[in-house]
Enzyme design. Structure first.
Site, mmCIF file in Angstrom:
data_model
loop_
_atom_site.group_PDB
_atom_site.id
_atom_site.type_symbol
_atom_site.label_atom_id
_atom_site.label_comp_id
_atom_site.label_asym_id
_atom_site.label_seq_id
_atom_site.Cartn_x
_atom_site.Cartn_y
_atom_site.Cartn_z
ATOM 1 N N ARG A 165 0.824 -1.232 0.000
ATOM 2 C CA ARG A 165 0.000 0.000 0.000
ATOM 3 C C ARG A 165 0.853 1.277 0.000
ATOM 4 O O ARG A 165 0.471 2.297 0.556
ATOM 5 C CB ARG A 165 -0.952 0.028 1.214
ATOM 6 C CG ARG A 165 -1.973 -1.092 1.249
ATOM 7 C CD ARG A 165 -2.955 -0.995 0.087
ATOM 8 N NE ARG A 165 -4.046 -1.943 0.219
ATOM 9 C CZ ARG A 165 -4.028 -3.182 -0.303
ATOM 10 N NH1 ARG A 165 -2.981 -3.619 -0.983
ATOM 11 N NH2 ARG A 165 -5.074 -3.969 -0.165
ATOM 12 N N SER A 240 -11.209 -1.489 2.707
ATOM 13 C CA SER A 240 -10.573 -1.803 3.986
ATOM 14 C C SER A 240 -10.262 -0.495 4.689
ATOM 15 O O SER A 240 -9.571 0.358 4.139
ATOM 16 C CB SER A 240 -9.257 -2.548 3.769
ATOM 17 O OG SER A 240 -9.499 -3.827 3.266
ATOM 18 N N GLU A 342 -6.258 3.047 6.533
ATOM 19 C CA GLU A 342 -5.814 2.927 5.154
ATOM 20 C C GLU A 342 -6.252 4.092 4.254
ATOM 21 O O GLU A 342 -5.425 4.670 3.563
ATOM 22 C CB GLU A 342 -6.271 1.591 4.573
ATOM 23 C CG GLU A 342 -5.406 1.190 3.409
ATOM 24 C CD GLU A 342 -6.178 0.555 2.293
ATOM 25 O OE1 GLU A 342 -5.541 -0.039 1.459
ATOM 26 O OE2 GLU A 342 -7.407 0.657 2.243
HETATM 27 N N1 EPU Z 1 -9.583 -12.367 8.972
HETATM 28 C C1 EPU Z 1 -10.319 -12.653 10.102
HETATM 29 N N2 EPU Z 1 -11.505 -11.995 10.255
HETATM 30 C C2 EPU Z 1 -11.984 -11.125 9.351
HETATM 31 C C3 EPU Z 1 -11.228 -10.838 8.187
HETATM 32 C C4 EPU Z 1 -10.027 -11.477 8.033
HETATM 33 O O1 EPU Z 1 -9.929 -13.431 10.947
HETATM 34 O O2 EPU Z 1 -13.070 -10.587 9.569
HETATM 35 C C5 EPU Z 1 -8.274 -13.037 8.765
HETATM 36 C C6 EPU Z 1 -8.434 -14.449 8.268
HETATM 37 O O3 EPU Z 1 -7.407 -15.201 8.864
HETATM 38 C C7 EPU Z 1 -8.173 -14.335 6.773
HETATM 39 C C8 EPU Z 1 -7.142 -13.230 6.733
HETATM 40 O O4 EPU Z 1 -7.492 -12.369 7.833
HETATM 41 O O5 EPU Z 1 -7.725 -15.537 6.264
HETATM 42 C C9 EPU Z 1 -7.120 -12.432 5.455
HETATM 43 O O6 EPU Z 1 -8.415 -11.921 5.211
HETATM 44 P P1 EPU Z 1 -8.941 -11.550 3.760
HETATM 45 O O7 EPU Z 1 -8.453 -12.517 2.785
HETATM 46 O O8 EPU Z 1 -10.388 -11.310 3.862
HETATM 47 O O9 EPU Z 1 -8.206 -10.203 3.424
HETATM 48 P P2 EPU Z 1 -7.868 -8.943 4.308
HETATM 49 O O10 EPU Z 1 -6.489 -9.074 4.842
HETATM 50 O O11 EPU Z 1 -8.966 -8.702 5.287
HETATM 51 C C10 EPU Z 1 -6.832 -7.666 2.269
HETATM 52 C C11 EPU Z 1 -6.950 -6.323 1.600
HETATM 53 C C12 EPU Z 1 -8.216 -6.248 0.782
HETATM 54 C C13 EPU Z 1 -8.201 -7.371 -0.234
HETATM 55 C C14 EPU Z 1 -8.103 -8.704 0.535
HETATM 56 C C15 EPU Z 1 -8.046 -9.916 -0.369
HETATM 57 C C16 EPU Z 1 -5.793 -4.691 2.988
HETATM 58 C C17 EPU Z 1 -5.915 -3.550 3.940
HETATM 59 N N3 EPU Z 1 -6.933 -5.261 2.583
HETATM 60 O O12 EPU Z 1 -7.897 -7.773 3.224
HETATM 61 O O13 EPU Z 1 -8.203 -5.009 0.077
HETATM 62 O O14 EPU Z 1 -9.360 -7.352 -1.027
HETATM 63 O O15 EPU Z 1 -6.889 -8.691 1.312
HETATM 64 O O16 EPU Z 1 -6.781 -10.075 -0.907
HETATM 65 O O17 EPU Z 1 -4.675 -5.048 2.619
HETATM 66 C C18 EPU Z 1 -8.783 -2.729 0.328
HETATM 67 O O18 EPU Z 1 -7.586 -2.493 0.392
HETATM 68 O O19 EPU Z 1 -9.662 -1.810 0.378
HETATM 69 C C19 EPU Z 1 -9.234 -4.108 0.237
HETATM 70 C C20 EPU Z 1 -10.510 -4.473 0.270
#
Ligand code: EPU
Length: 356
Positions: A165, A240, A342
Protein backbone atom coordinates in the site's frame (compact mmCIF):
# COMPACT_ATOMS: atom_id res chain seq x y z
CA UNK A 1 -11.89 20.92 -18.58
CA UNK A 2 -14.89 21.34 -16.32
CA UNK A 3 -14.61 23.57 -13.27
CA UNK A 4 -17.32 23.52 -10.65
CA UNK A 5 -17.54 25.36 -7.34
CA UNK A 6 -18.66 24.35 -3.87
CA UNK A 7 -19.07 20.63 -4.32
CA UNK A 8 -19.79 18.44 -1.33
CA UNK A 9 -17.08 15.89 -0.59
CA UNK A 10 -19.80 13.61 0.71
CA UNK A 11 -21.01 13.35 -2.90
CA UNK A 12 -17.52 12.64 -4.23
CA UNK A 13 -16.36 9.98 -1.81
CA UNK A 14 -17.79 6.53 -1.09
CA UNK A 15 -17.65 6.92 2.72
CA UNK A 16 -20.13 9.77 2.14
CA UNK A 17 -18.58 12.23 4.59
CA UNK A 18 -17.25 15.74 4.28
CA UNK A 19 -18.22 19.37 3.71
CA UNK A 20 -17.77 21.36 0.49
CA UNK A 21 -14.62 21.64 -1.61
CA UNK A 22 -14.09 25.11 -3.09
CA UNK A 23 -13.38 23.84 -6.62
CA UNK A 24 -13.69 20.61 -8.53
CA UNK A 25 -11.72 20.45 -11.76
CA UNK A 26 -12.39 17.51 -14.01
CA UNK A 27 -9.63 16.65 -16.44
CA UNK A 28 -10.67 14.75 -19.55
CA UNK A 29 -7.41 14.85 -21.49
CA UNK A 30 -3.73 15.28 -20.54
CA UNK A 31 -3.54 18.56 -22.52
CA UNK A 32 -5.84 20.17 -19.97
CA UNK A 33 -3.35 19.72 -17.14
CA UNK A 34 -1.29 22.90 -17.53
CA UNK A 35 -4.43 25.09 -17.47
CA UNK A 36 -5.91 23.24 -14.52
CA UNK A 37 -2.75 23.55 -12.47
CA UNK A 38 -2.31 27.22 -13.50
CA UNK A 39 -5.83 27.89 -12.29
CA UNK A 40 -5.02 26.42 -8.88
CA UNK A 41 -1.60 28.09 -8.65
CA UNK A 42 -2.93 31.55 -9.58
CA UNK A 43 -5.50 31.31 -6.82
CA UNK A 44 -2.95 29.81 -4.47
CA UNK A 45 -5.13 26.79 -3.88
CA UNK A 46 -3.87 23.54 -2.43
CA UNK A 47 -4.75 20.58 -4.66
CA UNK A 48 -6.00 17.08 -4.01
CA UNK A 49 -6.19 14.34 -6.65
CA UNK A 50 -9.33 12.28 -6.80
CA UNK A 51 -10.52 9.30 -8.81
CA UNK A 52 -13.78 7.67 -7.79
CA UNK A 53 -13.33 8.63 -4.15
CA UNK A 54 -13.20 5.04 -2.96
CA UNK A 55 -10.16 5.55 -0.76
CA UNK A 56 -10.56 9.21 0.21
CA UNK A 57 -12.49 10.59 3.16
CA UNK A 58 -13.84 14.14 3.35
CA UNK A 59 -13.45 16.26 6.47
CA UNK A 60 -16.35 18.18 8.01
CA UNK A 61 -14.76 21.53 7.21
CA UNK A 62 -14.52 20.52 3.54
CA UNK A 63 -11.50 21.55 1.51
CA UNK A 64 -10.30 25.09 0.83
CA UNK A 65 -8.66 24.12 -2.39
CA UNK A 66 -9.13 22.46 -5.76
CA UNK A 67 -9.94 18.81 -6.22
CA UNK A 68 -8.51 17.58 -9.49
CA UNK A 69 -10.56 14.65 -10.70
CA UNK A 70 -9.22 12.28 -13.27
CA UNK A 71 -11.65 11.67 -16.15
CA UNK A 72 -9.09 10.65 -18.77
CA UNK A 73 -10.48 7.67 -20.69
CA UNK A 74 -9.28 5.25 -23.29
CA UNK A 75 -7.49 2.01 -23.97
CA UNK A 76 -4.50 1.99 -26.25
CA UNK A 77 -3.05 -1.41 -27.15
CA UNK A 78 0.65 -0.79 -27.73
CA UNK A 79 1.52 -4.39 -28.52
CA UNK A 80 -0.44 -7.61 -28.70
CA UNK A 81 1.20 -10.92 -29.50
CA UNK A 82 0.15 -14.48 -28.76
CA UNK A 83 2.10 -14.29 -25.50
CA UNK A 84 1.78 -10.75 -24.30
CA UNK A 85 -0.31 -7.60 -24.17
CA UNK A 86 1.11 -4.16 -23.52
CA UNK A 87 -1.70 -1.74 -22.93
CA UNK A 88 -1.87 1.94 -21.99
CA UNK A 89 -5.01 2.87 -20.10
CA UNK A 90 -6.48 6.29 -19.32
CA UNK A 91 -6.20 7.06 -15.61
CA UNK A 92 -9.89 7.92 -15.33
CA UNK A 93 -11.05 4.51 -16.53
CA UNK A 94 -12.77 2.38 -13.91
CA UNK A 95 -10.23 -0.15 -12.63
CA UNK A 96 -12.62 -3.08 -12.77
CA UNK A 97 -13.63 -2.33 -16.39
CA UNK A 98 -9.96 -2.62 -17.32
CA UNK A 99 -9.62 -5.90 -15.41
CA UNK A 100 -12.68 -7.26 -17.20
CA UNK A 101 -11.41 -6.14 -20.61
CA UNK A 102 -8.03 -7.86 -20.35
CA UNK A 103 -9.26 -10.95 -18.47
CA UNK A 104 -11.84 -11.61 -21.18
CA UNK A 105 -9.08 -11.40 -23.76
CA UNK A 106 -7.30 -14.17 -21.82
CA UNK A 107 -4.46 -12.04 -20.47
CA UNK A 108 -3.33 -12.60 -16.90
CA UNK A 109 -1.84 -10.39 -14.19
CA UNK A 110 -4.71 -8.36 -12.76
CA UNK A 111 -7.67 -10.80 -12.61
CA UNK A 112 -7.27 -11.38 -8.85
CA UNK A 113 -7.79 -7.64 -8.38
CA UNK A 114 -11.28 -7.80 -9.87
CA UNK A 115 -13.91 -5.55 -8.31
CA UNK A 116 -11.50 -3.33 -6.41
CA UNK A 117 -13.32 0.00 -6.49
CA UNK A 118 -11.58 3.04 -7.96
CA UNK A 119 -9.87 4.32 -11.07
CA UNK A 120 -6.87 3.02 -12.98
CA UNK A 121 -4.79 6.07 -11.98
CA UNK A 122 -5.42 5.40 -8.29
CA UNK A 123 -4.13 1.84 -8.56
CA UNK A 124 -0.38 2.57 -8.45
CA UNK A 125 -0.77 5.32 -5.82
CA UNK A 126 -1.31 2.83 -3.03
CA UNK A 127 -0.17 -0.23 -4.97
CA UNK A 128 -3.56 -1.88 -4.75
CA UNK A 129 -3.62 -5.61 -4.26
CA UNK A 130 -5.85 -8.57 -3.59
CA UNK A 131 -5.68 -12.37 -3.53
CA UNK A 132 -1.96 -12.48 -4.10
CA UNK A 133 -1.65 -9.94 -6.90
CA UNK A 134 -0.41 -6.36 -6.66
CA UNK A 135 -0.32 -3.61 -9.25
CA UNK A 136 3.45 -3.43 -8.97
CA UNK A 137 3.75 -6.86 -10.62
CA UNK A 138 2.34 -5.82 -14.01
CA UNK A 139 2.71 -2.05 -14.20
CA UNK A 140 5.37 -0.92 -16.69
CA UNK A 141 5.18 2.86 -16.36
CA UNK A 142 2.88 5.83 -15.96
CA UNK A 143 2.58 9.13 -17.77
CA UNK A 144 2.01 11.92 -15.28
CA UNK A 145 1.87 15.67 -14.91
CA UNK A 146 4.52 16.87 -12.50
CA UNK A 147 2.76 19.61 -10.52
CA UNK A 148 6.03 20.87 -9.07
CA UNK A 149 7.83 21.51 -12.35
CA UNK A 150 4.69 21.89 -14.47
CA UNK A 151 5.77 19.36 -17.04
CA UNK A 152 4.77 15.99 -18.41
CA UNK A 153 6.89 13.06 -17.30
CA UNK A 154 7.03 9.32 -17.81
CA UNK A 155 7.93 7.31 -14.72
CA UNK A 156 9.02 3.66 -14.99
CA UNK A 157 7.61 1.27 -12.39
CA UNK A 158 11.12 0.56 -11.05
CA UNK A 159 11.25 4.14 -9.78
CA UNK A 160 7.98 3.94 -7.86
CA UNK A 161 9.38 2.40 -4.65
CA UNK A 162 6.47 -0.02 -4.33
CA UNK A 163 5.67 -1.96 -1.19
CA UNK A 164 2.49 -2.84 0.72
CA UNK A 165 0.00 0.00 0.00
CA UNK A 166 2.96 2.30 -0.61
CA UNK A 167 4.59 4.14 -3.52
CA UNK A 168 6.36 7.41 -4.33
CA UNK A 169 2.89 8.82 -5.08
CA UNK A 170 1.66 8.54 -1.49
CA UNK A 171 4.82 9.03 0.50
CA UNK A 172 7.91 11.14 1.11
CA UNK A 173 8.87 14.21 -0.84
CA UNK A 174 7.07 13.04 -3.98
CA UNK A 175 3.71 12.59 -2.23
CA UNK A 176 0.92 14.33 -4.15
CA UNK A 177 3.34 15.69 -6.72
CA UNK A 178 2.42 13.62 -9.78
CA UNK A 179 -1.03 13.59 -11.34
CA UNK A 180 -1.21 10.21 -13.09
CA UNK A 181 -2.58 10.46 -16.63
CA UNK A 182 -2.17 6.97 -18.07
CA UNK A 183 -0.88 3.63 -16.83
CA UNK A 184 0.85 1.05 -19.02
CA UNK A 185 0.63 -2.64 -18.08
CA UNK A 186 2.34 -5.75 -19.40
CA UNK A 187 0.12 -8.84 -19.16
CA UNK A 188 0.79 -12.43 -20.14
CA UNK A 189 -1.37 -14.74 -22.25
CA UNK A 190 -1.36 -17.58 -19.77
CA UNK A 191 -3.45 -19.07 -17.02
CA UNK A 192 -2.60 -17.95 -13.49
CA UNK A 193 -1.00 -20.84 -11.63
CA UNK A 194 -1.92 -22.39 -8.29
CA UNK A 195 -1.37 -22.40 -5.37
CA UNK A 196 -3.80 -19.53 -5.02
CA UNK A 197 -4.45 -17.38 -1.98
CA UNK A 198 -6.27 -19.51 0.64
CA UNK A 199 -9.78 -18.13 0.37
CA UNK A 200 -9.60 -18.14 -3.44
CA UNK A 201 -8.35 -21.75 -3.53
CA UNK A 202 -11.17 -22.82 -1.19
CA UNK A 203 -13.72 -21.19 -3.47
CA UNK A 204 -12.26 -22.89 -6.55
CA UNK A 205 -12.23 -26.29 -4.80
CA UNK A 206 -15.74 -25.87 -3.48
CA UNK A 207 -17.06 -24.97 -6.94
CA UNK A 208 -14.91 -27.62 -8.64
CA UNK A 209 -13.25 -25.05 -10.88
CA UNK A 210 -10.02 -26.44 -12.30
CA UNK A 211 -9.78 -24.45 -15.51
CA UNK A 212 -7.83 -21.48 -14.16
CA UNK A 213 -8.37 -19.01 -16.99
CA UNK A 214 -8.01 -15.33 -16.09
CA UNK A 215 -11.74 -14.99 -16.69
CA UNK A 216 -12.64 -17.87 -14.37
CA UNK A 217 -10.39 -16.45 -11.66
CA UNK A 218 -12.01 -13.08 -12.20
CA UNK A 219 -15.48 -14.60 -11.76
CA UNK A 220 -14.37 -16.46 -8.61
CA UNK A 221 -12.83 -13.35 -7.04
CA UNK A 222 -15.87 -11.27 -8.00
CA UNK A 223 -18.17 -13.76 -6.28
CA UNK A 224 -16.01 -13.95 -3.15
CA UNK A 225 -15.93 -10.17 -2.92
CA UNK A 226 -19.66 -9.80 -3.57
CA UNK A 227 -20.34 -12.09 -0.62
CA UNK A 228 -18.01 -10.34 1.79
CA UNK A 229 -17.42 -6.76 0.74
CA UNK A 230 -20.12 -4.10 0.49
CA UNK A 231 -20.54 -2.37 -2.87
CA UNK A 232 -19.40 1.18 -2.02
CA UNK A 233 -21.88 2.55 -4.57
CA UNK A 234 -24.72 1.22 -2.45
CA UNK A 235 -23.39 0.93 1.10
CA UNK A 236 -21.08 3.74 2.24
CA UNK A 237 -17.55 2.53 3.08
CA UNK A 238 -13.99 3.12 1.93
CA UNK A 239 -12.94 -0.49 1.34
CA UNK A 240 -10.57 -1.80 3.99
CA UNK A 241 -10.49 0.91 6.62
CA UNK A 242 -7.54 -0.56 8.51
CA UNK A 243 -4.27 -1.79 7.10
CA UNK A 244 -2.83 -5.18 7.80
CA UNK A 245 0.19 -4.97 10.10
CA UNK A 246 3.79 -5.84 9.29
CA UNK A 247 5.90 -6.38 12.41
CA UNK A 248 9.58 -5.84 12.96
CA UNK A 249 11.51 -8.80 14.32
CA UNK A 250 11.49 -7.52 17.87
CA UNK A 251 7.72 -6.94 17.82
CA UNK A 252 7.09 -10.62 17.05
CA UNK A 253 7.60 -12.11 20.51
CA UNK A 254 5.32 -9.74 22.48
CA UNK A 255 2.58 -10.24 19.87
CA UNK A 256 2.95 -14.02 19.98
CA UNK A 257 2.74 -13.94 23.76
CA UNK A 258 -0.68 -12.32 23.38
CA UNK A 259 -1.79 -15.12 21.08
CA UNK A 260 -1.63 -13.20 17.80
CA UNK A 261 -1.09 -15.49 14.78
CA UNK A 262 1.80 -14.24 12.67
CA UNK A 263 2.41 -15.34 9.10
CA UNK A 264 6.11 -15.52 8.32
CA UNK A 265 7.35 -15.33 4.75
CA UNK A 266 10.82 -15.20 3.27
CA UNK A 267 11.11 -12.21 0.94
CA UNK A 268 13.72 -10.43 -1.11
CA UNK A 269 13.88 -6.64 -1.04
CA UNK A 270 14.51 -4.45 -4.08
CA UNK A 271 18.26 -4.59 -3.53
CA UNK A 272 18.17 -8.39 -3.65
CA UNK A 273 18.59 -8.76 0.13
CA UNK A 274 16.66 -11.57 1.84
CA UNK A 275 14.50 -10.79 4.85
CA UNK A 276 11.64 -12.32 6.85
CA UNK A 277 8.26 -10.65 6.64
CA UNK A 278 5.97 -10.92 9.69
CA UNK A 279 2.36 -10.25 8.82
CA UNK A 280 -0.61 -9.89 11.14
CA UNK A 281 -4.12 -9.99 9.68
CA UNK A 282 -5.89 -7.01 11.17
CA UNK A 283 -9.20 -8.73 10.33
CA UNK A 284 -8.21 -11.45 12.80
CA UNK A 285 -7.40 -8.85 15.49
CA UNK A 286 -10.75 -7.12 15.07
CA UNK A 287 -12.65 -10.38 15.03
CA UNK A 288 -10.85 -11.70 18.11
CA UNK A 289 -11.29 -8.43 19.99
CA UNK A 290 -14.98 -9.21 19.47
CA UNK A 291 -15.59 -6.15 17.34
CA UNK A 292 -17.24 -7.73 14.30
CA UNK A 293 -20.75 -6.41 13.76
CA UNK A 294 -20.39 -3.80 16.52
CA UNK A 295 -21.48 -0.23 15.83
CA UNK A 296 -19.49 2.81 17.00
CA UNK A 297 -20.87 6.33 16.48
CA UNK A 298 -22.76 5.25 13.36
CA UNK A 299 -19.96 3.08 11.93
CA UNK A 300 -20.24 -0.67 11.87
CA UNK A 301 -17.32 -3.08 11.83
CA UNK A 302 -18.54 -5.33 9.02
CA UNK A 303 -19.65 -8.72 10.25
CA UNK A 304 -18.44 -10.32 7.02
CA UNK A 305 -15.01 -8.67 6.62
CA UNK A 306 -13.83 -6.92 9.73
CA UNK A 307 -11.43 -4.55 7.96
CA UNK A 308 -14.38 -2.79 6.38
CA UNK A 309 -16.01 0.01 8.31
CA UNK A 310 -19.52 0.67 7.06
CA UNK A 311 -21.00 4.12 7.47
CA UNK A 312 -24.48 3.22 8.64
CA UNK A 313 -25.73 6.57 9.84
CA UNK A 314 -22.87 8.99 10.49
CA UNK A 315 -22.74 12.39 8.81
CA UNK A 316 -19.68 13.80 10.57
CA UNK A 317 -16.04 12.85 10.26
CA UNK A 318 -15.71 13.66 13.98
CA UNK A 319 -17.78 10.53 14.60
CA UNK A 320 -15.37 8.55 12.47
CA UNK A 321 -12.51 9.78 14.67
CA UNK A 322 -14.36 8.64 17.79
CA UNK A 323 -15.22 5.27 16.25
CA UNK A 324 -11.66 4.76 15.06
CA UNK A 325 -10.25 5.56 18.49
CA UNK A 326 -12.59 3.23 20.33
CA UNK A 327 -11.93 0.37 17.92
CA UNK A 328 -8.15 0.91 17.92
CA UNK A 329 -8.03 1.20 21.71
CA UNK A 330 -9.84 -2.11 22.12
CA UNK A 331 -7.41 -3.86 19.79
CA UNK A 332 -4.41 -2.27 21.45
CA UNK A 333 -5.62 -3.17 24.92
CA UNK A 334 -6.06 -6.80 23.97
CA UNK A 335 -3.17 -7.40 21.58
CA UNK A 336 -0.75 -4.51 22.14
CA UNK A 337 -0.81 -3.57 18.45
CA UNK A 338 -1.66 -0.19 16.97
CA UNK A 339 -4.02 -0.01 13.99
CA UNK A 340 -3.35 2.24 11.06
CA UNK A 341 -5.98 3.79 8.83
CA UNK A 342 -5.81 2.93 5.15
CA UNK A 343 -7.91 5.59 3.34
CA UNK A 344 -6.60 9.14 3.18
CA UNK A 345 -8.24 12.41 4.16
CA UNK A 346 -9.03 15.05 1.57
CA UNK A 347 -6.69 17.82 2.71
CA UNK A 348 -3.61 19.67 1.60
CA UNK A 349 -0.84 17.21 0.84
CA UNK A 350 2.39 18.29 2.45
CA UNK A 351 5.46 17.49 0.41
CA UNK A 352 8.96 17.85 1.71
CA UNK A 353 10.70 18.88 -1.47
CA UNK A 354 14.40 19.68 -1.77
CA UNK A 355 15.24 22.89 -3.61
CA UNK A 356 16.30 22.03 -7.15
N1 EPU B 1 -9.58 -12.37 8.97
C1 EPU B 1 -10.32 -12.65 10.10
N2 EPU B 1 -11.51 -11.99 10.26
C2 EPU B 1 -11.98 -11.13 9.35
C3 EPU B 1 -11.23 -10.84 8.19
C4 EPU B 1 -10.03 -11.48 8.03
O1 EPU B 1 -9.93 -13.43 10.95
O2 EPU B 1 -13.07 -10.59 9.57
C5 EPU B 1 -8.27 -13.04 8.77
C6 EPU B 1 -8.43 -14.45 8.27
O3 EPU B 1 -7.41 -15.20 8.86
C7 EPU B 1 -8.17 -14.33 6.77
C8 EPU B 1 -7.14 -13.23 6.73
O4 EPU B 1 -7.49 -12.37 7.83
O5 EPU B 1 -7.72 -15.54 6.26
C9 EPU B 1 -7.12 -12.43 5.46
O6 EPU B 1 -8.42 -11.92 5.21
P1 EPU B 1 -8.94 -11.55 3.76
O7 EPU B 1 -8.45 -12.52 2.78
O8 EPU B 1 -10.39 -11.31 3.86
O9 EPU B 1 -8.21 -10.20 3.42
P2 EPU B 1 -7.87 -8.94 4.31
O10 EPU B 1 -6.49 -9.07 4.84
O11 EPU B 1 -8.97 -8.70 5.29
C10 EPU B 1 -6.83 -7.67 2.27
C11 EPU B 1 -6.95 -6.32 1.60
C12 EPU B 1 -8.22 -6.25 0.78
C13 EPU B 1 -8.20 -7.37 -0.23
C14 EPU B 1 -8.10 -8.70 0.54
C15 EPU B 1 -8.05 -9.92 -0.37
C16 EPU B 1 -5.79 -4.69 2.99
C17 EPU B 1 -5.91 -3.55 3.94
N3 EPU B 1 -6.93 -5.26 2.58
O12 EPU B 1 -7.90 -7.77 3.22
O13 EPU B 1 -8.20 -5.01 0.08
O14 EPU B 1 -9.36 -7.35 -1.03
O15 EPU B 1 -6.89 -8.69 1.31
O16 EPU B 1 -6.78 -10.08 -0.91
O17 EPU B 1 -4.68 -5.05 2.62
C18 EPU B 1 -8.78 -2.73 0.33
O18 EPU B 1 -7.59 -2.49 0.39
O19 EPU B 1 -9.66 -1.81 0.38
C19 EPU B 1 -9.23 -4.11 0.24
C20 EPU B 1 -10.51 -4.47 0.27
Amino acid sequence: MIIRENINLSDLTTMRLGGPADFLIEIESPEECPDAFDFAQEKNLPIYFLGLGANSIGLDEGFRGAIIKNAIKGYNILEETKDELIIKVGGGEVWDDFVEFVSKKGFSGVEAMSKIPGTVAAAPVQNIGAYGQEVKDTLVSVEAFDSLLNEFVEIPAEEMDFSYRHSIFNSGETKGRYFILTCTFRLKKENPKPPFYNSLQSYLDEHKITDYTPENIRIAVSNIRAEKLPDPEKIPSAGSFFKNIYLTEKEVKPAEEKGVPIRKAEKTDKNGKKYTEYKVNTGWLLENADLKGKVFHGFKVSDKAALILINESATSEKDLELAKKEISDKVEEKFGLKLEQEPVFVKEIKQEVDEE
